[in-house]
Design a protein around this motif. Structure first.
Motif, PDB file in Angstrom:
ATOM      1  N   LEU A   1      17.205 -55.646 -43.872  1.00 55.07           N
ATOM      2  CA  LEU A   1      17.619 -56.343 -45.084  1.00 55.07           C
ATOM      3  C   LEU A   1      16.564 -57.356 -45.528  1.00 55.07           C
ATOM      4  CD1 LEU A   1      19.950 -56.651 -47.105  1.00 55.07           C
ATOM      5  CD2 LEU A   1      20.882 -58.398 -45.605  1.00 55.07           C
ATOM      6  N   PHE A   2      15.947 -58.033 -44.572  1.00 54.98           N
ATOM      7  CA  PHE A   2      14.886 -58.989 -44.882  1.00 54.98           C
ATOM      8  C   PHE A   2      13.686 -58.268 -45.500  1.00 54.98           C
ATOM      9  CE2 PHE A   2      11.805 -62.388 -43.849  1.00 54.98           C
ATOM     10  CZ  PHE A   2      12.534 -63.479 -44.282  1.00 54.98           C
ATOM     11  N   LEU A   3      13.365 -57.081 -44.988  1.00 51.03           N
ATOM     12  CA  LEU A   3      12.263 -56.296 -45.557  1.00 51.03           C
ATOM     13  C   LEU A   3      12.596 -55.801 -46.963  1.00 51.03           C
ATOM     14  CD1 LEU A   3      11.104 -54.258 -42.447  1.00 51.03           C
ATOM     15  CD2 LEU A   3       9.942 -56.186 -43.536  1.00 51.03           C
ATOM     16  N   VAL A   4      13.844 -55.467 -47.210  1.00 52.76           N
ATOM     17  CA  VAL A   4      14.254 -55.068 -48.563  1.00 52.76           C
ATOM     18  C   VAL A   4      14.109 -56.242 -49.519  1.00 52.76           C
ATOM     19  CG1 VAL A   4      16.271 -54.418 -49.953  1.00 52.76           C
ATOM     20  CG2 VAL A   4      15.761 -53.190 -47.848  1.00 52.76           C
ATOM     21  N   PHE A   5      14.487 -57.437 -49.071  1.00 57.72           N
ATOM     22  CA  PHE A   5      14.311 -58.625 -49.910  1.00 57.72           C
ATOM     23  C   PHE A   5      12.834 -58.938 -50.152  1.00 57.72           C
ATOM     24  CE2 PHE A   5      18.656 -60.441 -48.605  1.00 57.72           C
ATOM     25  CZ  PHE A   5      19.246 -59.898 -49.727  1.00 57.72           C
ATOM     26  N   ALA A   6      11.948 -58.549 -49.230  1.00 59.80           N
ATOM     27  CA  ALA A   6      10.516 -58.812 -49.379  1.00 59.80           C
ATOM     28  C   ALA A   6       9.822 -57.786 -50.271  1.00 59.80           C
ATOM     29  CB  ALA A   6       9.847 -58.829 -48.010  1.00 59.80           C
TER      30      ALA A   6
ATOM     31  N   GLN B   1      22.026 -54.301 -32.754  1.00 59.96           N
ATOM     32  CA  GLN B   1      22.306 -53.679 -34.045  1.00 59.96           C
ATOM     33  C   GLN B   1      22.289 -54.706 -35.174  1.00 59.96           C
ATOM     34  OE1 GLN B   1      24.304 -53.379 -31.353  1.00 59.96           O
ATOM     35  NE2 GLN B   1      24.821 -51.235 -30.990  1.00 59.96           N
ATOM     36  N   PHE B   2      22.781 -55.894 -34.899  1.00 56.55           N
ATOM     37  CA  PHE B   2      22.784 -56.963 -35.893  1.00 56.55           C
ATOM     38  C   PHE B   2      21.355 -57.314 -36.306  1.00 56.55           C
ATOM     39  CE2 PHE B   2      22.324 -61.525 -36.693  1.00 56.55           C
ATOM     40  CZ  PHE B   2      23.143 -61.660 -37.807  1.00 56.55           C
ATOM     41  N   TYR B   3      20.477 -57.449 -35.334  1.00 61.40           N
ATOM     42  CA  TYR B   3      19.092 -57.818 -35.644  1.00 61.40           C
ATOM     43  C   TYR B   3      18.352 -56.680 -36.325  1.00 61.40           C
ATOM     44  CZ  TYR B   3      20.224 -61.832 -32.844  1.00 61.40           C
ATOM     45  OH  TYR B   3      20.832 -62.965 -32.381  1.00 61.40           O
ATOM     46  N   ALA B   4      18.647 -55.439 -35.959  1.00 62.10           N
ATOM     47  CA  ALA B   4      18.023 -54.295 -36.632  1.00 62.10           C
ATOM     48  C   ALA B   4      18.418 -54.248 -38.100  1.00 62.10           C
ATOM     49  CB  ALA B   4      18.408 -53.001 -35.926  1.00 62.10           C
ATOM     50  N   ILE B   5      19.688 -54.478 -38.388  1.00 60.45           N
ATOM     51  CA  ILE B   5      20.164 -54.449 -39.769  1.00 60.45           C
ATOM     52  C   ILE B   5      19.604 -55.626 -40.564  1.00 60.45           C
ATOM     53  CG2 ILE B   5      22.226 -54.716 -41.203  1.00 60.45           C
ATOM     54  CD1 ILE B   5      23.689 -53.056 -39.057  1.00 60.45           C
ATOM     55  N   THR B   6      19.594 -56.819 -39.972  1.00 54.83           N
ATOM     56  CA  THR B   6      19.118 -57.981 -40.730  1.00 54.83           C
ATOM     57  C   THR B   6      17.611 -57.946 -40.964  1.00 54.83           C
ATOM     58  OG1 THR B   6      19.023 -59.307 -38.709  1.00 54.83           O
ATOM     59  CG2 THR B   6      21.016 -59.495 -40.077  1.00 54.83           C
ATOM     60  N   VAL B   7      16.835 -57.394 -40.033  1.00 53.81           N
ATOM     61  CA  VAL B   7      15.392 -57.292 -40.284  1.00 53.81           C
ATOM     62  C   VAL B   7      15.130 -56.266 -41.383  1.00 53.81           C
ATOM     63  CG1 VAL B   7      14.681 -55.560 -38.568  1.00 53.81           C
ATOM     64  CG2 VAL B   7      13.140 -57.398 -39.176  1.00 53.81           C
TER      65      VAL B   7
END
Length: 88
Positions: free
Chosen positions: A69-74, A61-67
């Protein structure tokens, strides 16, 4: 994090260092570069957490949320590269 998420869209060279012979970077290569930069950011964050004390085990779940979030930043880099191409 936001800088590394937008790097693939702001430069035509691979990771900002390696120039490509074709001169332009295809979208698939940009996605691959985005995933590699995500892994680098996660690795640096894990290293910093381990230096401060105990590094906590993370579930999927941590990696799903952070990826996500990374896509939102991109997204700003994606918009400037592909969606605002013909507008001056």
């Amino acid at each position: 994090m936001a800088l590394s998420a937008n790097l693939p869209f702001f430069t035509e060279s691979l990771f900002g260092l390696i120039r490509l012979k074709s001169g332009t970077k295809p979208f698939a290569l940009r996605l691959l570069e985005l995933l590699v930069l995500y892994a680098v950011v996660i690795g640096i964050a894990h290293m910093l957490e381990a230096r401060l004390g105990n590094a906590f085990h993370q579930e999927w779940q941590f990696y799903a949320i952070t990826v996500c979030l990374f896509l939102v930043f991109a997204f700003p880099g994606f918009v400037l590269r592909y969606l605002r191409r013909g507008i001056s």
